[in-house]
Scaffold this motif. Structure first.
Motif, PDB file in Angstrom:
ATOM      1  N   LYS A 189      38.424   6.365  74.757  1.00 31.85           N
ATOM      2  CA  LYS A 189      38.017   6.015  76.116  1.00 31.85           C
ATOM      3  C   LYS A 189      38.744   4.771  76.630  1.00 31.85           C
ATOM      4  N   HIS A 190      40.005   4.633  76.272  1.00 31.42           N
ATOM      5  CA  HIS A 190      40.781   3.487  76.734  1.00 31.42           C
ATOM      6  C   HIS A 190      41.170   3.691  78.193  1.00 31.42           C
ATOM      7  N   ILE A 191      41.215   2.596  78.947  1.00 32.37           N
ATOM      8  CA  ILE A 191      41.499   2.702  80.374  1.00 32.37           C
ATOM      9  C   ILE A 191      42.890   3.265  80.640  1.00 32.37           C
ATOM     10  N   VAL A 192      43.861   2.951  79.776  1.00 34.09           N
ATOM     11  CA  VAL A 192      45.221   3.456  79.975  1.00 34.09           C
ATOM     12  C   VAL A 192      45.248   4.982  79.844  1.00 34.09           C
ATOM     13  N   VAL A 193      44.481   5.524  78.902  1.00 36.27           N
ATOM     14  CA  VAL A 193      44.437   6.981  78.711  1.00 36.27           C
ATOM     15  C   VAL A 193      43.889   7.663  79.961  1.00 36.27           C
ATOM     16  N   VAL A 194      42.790   7.137  80.484  1.00 30.53           N
ATOM     17  CA  VAL A 194      42.170   7.747  81.665  1.00 30.53           C
ATOM     18  C   VAL A 194      43.078   7.621  82.884  1.00 30.53           C
ATOM     19  N   MET A 195      43.690   6.452  83.060  1.00 31.21           N
ATOM     20  CA  MET A 195      44.557   6.244  84.205  1.00 31.21           C
ATOM     21  C   MET A 195      45.842   7.071  84.123  1.00 31.21           C
ATOM     22  N   LEU A 196      46.328   7.324  82.907  1.00 30.95           N
ATOM     23  CA  LEU A 196      47.482   8.212  82.754  1.00 30.95           C
ATOM     24  C   LEU A 196      47.128   9.643  83.129  1.00 30.95           C
ATOM     25  N   LEU A 197      45.921  10.082  82.791  1.00 28.76           N
ATOM     26  CA  LEU A 197      45.474  11.415  83.217  1.00 28.76           C
ATOM     27  C   LEU A 197      45.445  11.506  84.742  1.00 28.76           C
ATOM     28  N   VAL A 198      44.941  10.465  85.378  1.00 30.35           N
ATOM     29  CA  VAL A 198      44.908  10.440  86.844  1.00 30.35           C
ATOM     30  C   VAL A 198      46.320  10.440  87.417  1.00 30.35           C
ATOM     31  N   ALA A 199      47.218   9.680  86.806  1.00 30.21           N
ATOM     32  CA  ALA A 199      48.584   9.569  87.324  1.00 30.21           C
ATOM     33  C   ALA A 199      49.351  10.883  87.188  1.00 30.21           C
ATOM     34  N   LEU A 201      48.091  13.875  87.191  1.00 28.37           N
ATOM     35  CA  LEU A 201      47.580  14.757  88.240  1.00 28.37           C
ATOM     36  C   LEU A 201      48.073  14.301  89.616  1.00 28.37           C
ATOM     37  N   ALA A 202      48.204  12.990  89.789  1.00 29.77           N
ATOM     38  CA  ALA A 202      48.647  12.459  91.086  1.00 29.77           C
ATOM     39  C   ALA A 202      50.068  12.889  91.415  1.00 29.77           C
ATOM     40  N   SER A 203      50.919  13.045  90.397  1.00 33.71           N
ATOM     41  CA  SER A 203      52.291  13.482  90.674  1.00 33.71           C
ATOM     42  C   SER A 203      52.298  14.884  91.283  1.00 33.71           C
ATOM     43  N   GLN A 245      41.655  14.788  89.871  1.00 29.87           N
ATOM     44  CA  GLN A 245      42.040  13.381  89.939  1.00 29.87           C
ATOM     45  C   GLN A 245      40.840  12.523  90.308  1.00 29.87           C
ATOM     46  N   ILE A 246      40.057  12.955  91.283  1.00 29.74           N
ATOM     47  CA  ILE A 246      38.852  12.224  91.683  1.00 29.74           C
ATOM     48  C   ILE A 246      37.838  12.204  90.542  1.00 29.74           C
ATOM     49  N   LYS A 247      37.748  13.313  89.801  1.00 32.05           N
ATOM     50  CA  LYS A 247      36.814  13.386  88.682  1.00 32.05           C
ATOM     51  C   LYS A 247      37.136  12.332  87.622  1.00 32.05           C
ATOM     52  N   PHE A 248      38.395  12.268  87.188  1.00 32.63           N
ATOM     53  CA  PHE A 248      38.777  11.294  86.171  1.00 32.63           C
ATOM     54  C   PHE A 248      38.691   9.866  86.704  1.00 32.63           C
ATOM     55  N   LEU A 249      38.995   9.691  87.983  1.00 29.13           N
ATOM     56  CA  LEU A 249      38.922   8.361  88.575  1.00 29.13           C
ATOM     57  C   LEU A 249      37.482   7.868  88.630  1.00 29.13           C
ATOM     58  N   ASN A 250      36.553   8.759  88.949  1.00 31.09           N
ATOM     59  CA  ASN A 250      35.142   8.379  88.960  1.00 31.09           C
ATOM     60  C   ASN A 250      34.646   8.040  87.558  1.00 31.09           C
ATOM     61  N   GLN A 251      35.115   8.783  86.558  1.00 28.51           N
ATOM     62  CA  GLN A 251      34.752   8.464  85.181  1.00 28.51           C
ATOM     63  C   GLN A 251      35.284   7.091  84.782  1.00 28.51           C
ATOM     64  N   PHE A 269      49.772   5.390  89.831  1.00 23.88           N
ATOM     65  CA  PHE A 269      49.912   6.374  90.902  1.00 23.88           C
ATOM     66  C   PHE A 269      51.248   6.215  91.621  1.00 23.88           C
ATOM     67  N   THR A 270      51.612   4.962  91.915  1.00 21.34           N
ATOM     68  CA  THR A 270      52.877   4.716  92.607  1.00 21.34           C
ATOM     69  C   THR A 270      54.062   5.163  91.765  1.00 21.34           C
ATOM     70  N   ALA A 271      54.035   4.829  90.481  1.00 27.38           N
ATOM     71  CA  ALA A 271      55.133   5.222  89.601  1.00 27.38           C
ATOM     72  C   ALA A 271      55.245   6.737  89.499  1.00 27.38           C
TER      73      ALA A 271
END
Length: 365
Positions: A189-199, A201-203, A245-251, A269-271
């Motif tokens: 449950k590391h923040i980098v793992v969750v944010m990479l999942l969001v990123a 999907l964001a691409s 993306q919204i689901k993982f971001l809310n988590q 997200f920007t990258a």
């Protein structure tokens, strides 16, 4: 053999010429329109967030009705919808690698509004961060690709079957599956793992949003694009990727504080949006090396500015240090909380109830 491949020869020939024929060199008005729409959309989003925040504070002080009964809160929701619609439309006029980094405008505007209207404290890091973000935004607008492509259904189909995008999609899928396995099965449950999942999907979201927005723009101009299946394929990809993306971001917002999630999500997200624009839409093709370097430097300044601004924002999630969770005691499996010691001078008093609602950092002495 020649006759059997004749059906494929025409689309390949027109697709190869599409990237040359569909691009307008330095269309200043179209390019500028996309920038203005994106900036206005991000400013509206920041205003809406602060309006909703103010409505929450006011309703909690009154304590009478839920926040969703407030007219002010709904005004914030409407403004957010208009702002997001503006961001969606901006992708049809300007490169995706430019529209995504302009999201830092929302962070800058939100910080200014919080200080001016919500009377939050101004820190030196806010001023430095805002200056860096504004400088980075200027470099982004100046050195970003100035070529605007007419996004047609034929062009999207050509990009979708290009070998570099298929390779990119394969790598992204493999990385996403590995991260999802670590997150779901291994309970990482590391923040980098969750944010990479969001990123990741964001691409896909950026690619599909620009495709849908561009085809709608061309349809409004008189070239009907809604009859092609690729439009609806991209529409489905846009909706599905946005939902997950919204689901993982809310988590992430539930597990971590907003001061951590906001800057990391902006950077990732920007990258991912820039890489998606480069790989799928070939936005950096023919761009000078100086422009690429200054554009990257502008992104770096924006990232640093957002981090400096967000680190001083008030924390939403505060640990309750007056109670000890039972699940942290060896041998206990309950989720209840232990009350303070009976010998405490504040035990059972009204002061203890106020202390339970007080922020954690103020309890340390």
């Amino acid at each position: 053999m020649a006759n059997s491949s004749s059906l494929h020869a025409v689309p390949q020939m027109t697709s190869a010429q599409a990237h040359q024929a569909e691009i307008l060199q330095n269309p200043f008005r179209t390019y500028l329109l996309g920038i203005i729409i994106a900036i206005c959309g991000n400013v509206l989003i920041s205003i809406s967030l602060n309006i909703q925040k103010y409505a929450h504070v006011r309703q909690s002080q009154r304590g009478s009705k839920p926040y969703y009964t407030s007219v002010l809160w709904w005004c914030g929701v409407v403004l957010m919808g208009i702002g997001e619609l503006g961001n969606f439309a901006a992708y049809g006029f300007a490169p995706a690698s430019l529209i995504a980094p302009l999201g830092c405008v929302s962070v800058i505007a939100s910080a200014v509004i919080s200080v001016v209207f919500l009377k939050e404290t101004v820190w030196a890091s806010d001023i430095v961060g805002g200056s860096l973000a504004i400088t980075g935004t200027y470099l982004l607008v100046t050195f970003a690709p100035h070529n605007t492509t007419h996004i047609t259904a034929q062009l999207v189909q050509y990009y979708a079957i290009s070998w570099h995008f298929l390779l990119y999609l394969l790598i992204e899928t493999v990385v996403f599956c590995i991260l999802l396995y670590l997150y779901k099965r291994r309970n990482v449950k590391h923040i980098v793992v969750v944010m990479l999942l969001v990123a990741l999907l964001a691409s896909l979201t950026v690619i599909s949003v620009k495709a849908v927005s561009g085809m709608i723009t061309e349809t409004i101009k008189g070239q009907l694009q809604l009859i092609y299946p690729i439009f609806y394929i991209m529409l489905v990809i846009m909706v599905v990727s946005c939902a997950f993306q919204i689901k993982f971001l809310n988590q992430a917002m539930k597990m971590f504080d907003a001061t951590e999630v906001v800057p990391i999500n902006f950077v990732f997200f920007t990258a991912s949006a820039i890489v998606a624009g480069i790989v799928f839409y070939q936005e950096f093709e023919g761009l000078a090396l100086l422009n690429i370097f200054m554009f990257s430097f502008g992104c770096l300044l924006s990232f640093l500015g957002v981090f400096l601004i967000a680190r001083r924002r008030p924390k939403i999630k505060q640990p309750d240090r007056n109670f000890i969770a039972m699940d942290r005691i060896p041998g206990r499996r309950h989720t209840d909380k232990v009350q303070p010691e009976a010998e405490s001078t504040t035990y059972g008093s009204l002061a203890a109830k106020f202390m339970c609602n007080r922020a954690g950092p103020t309890d340390d002495s």
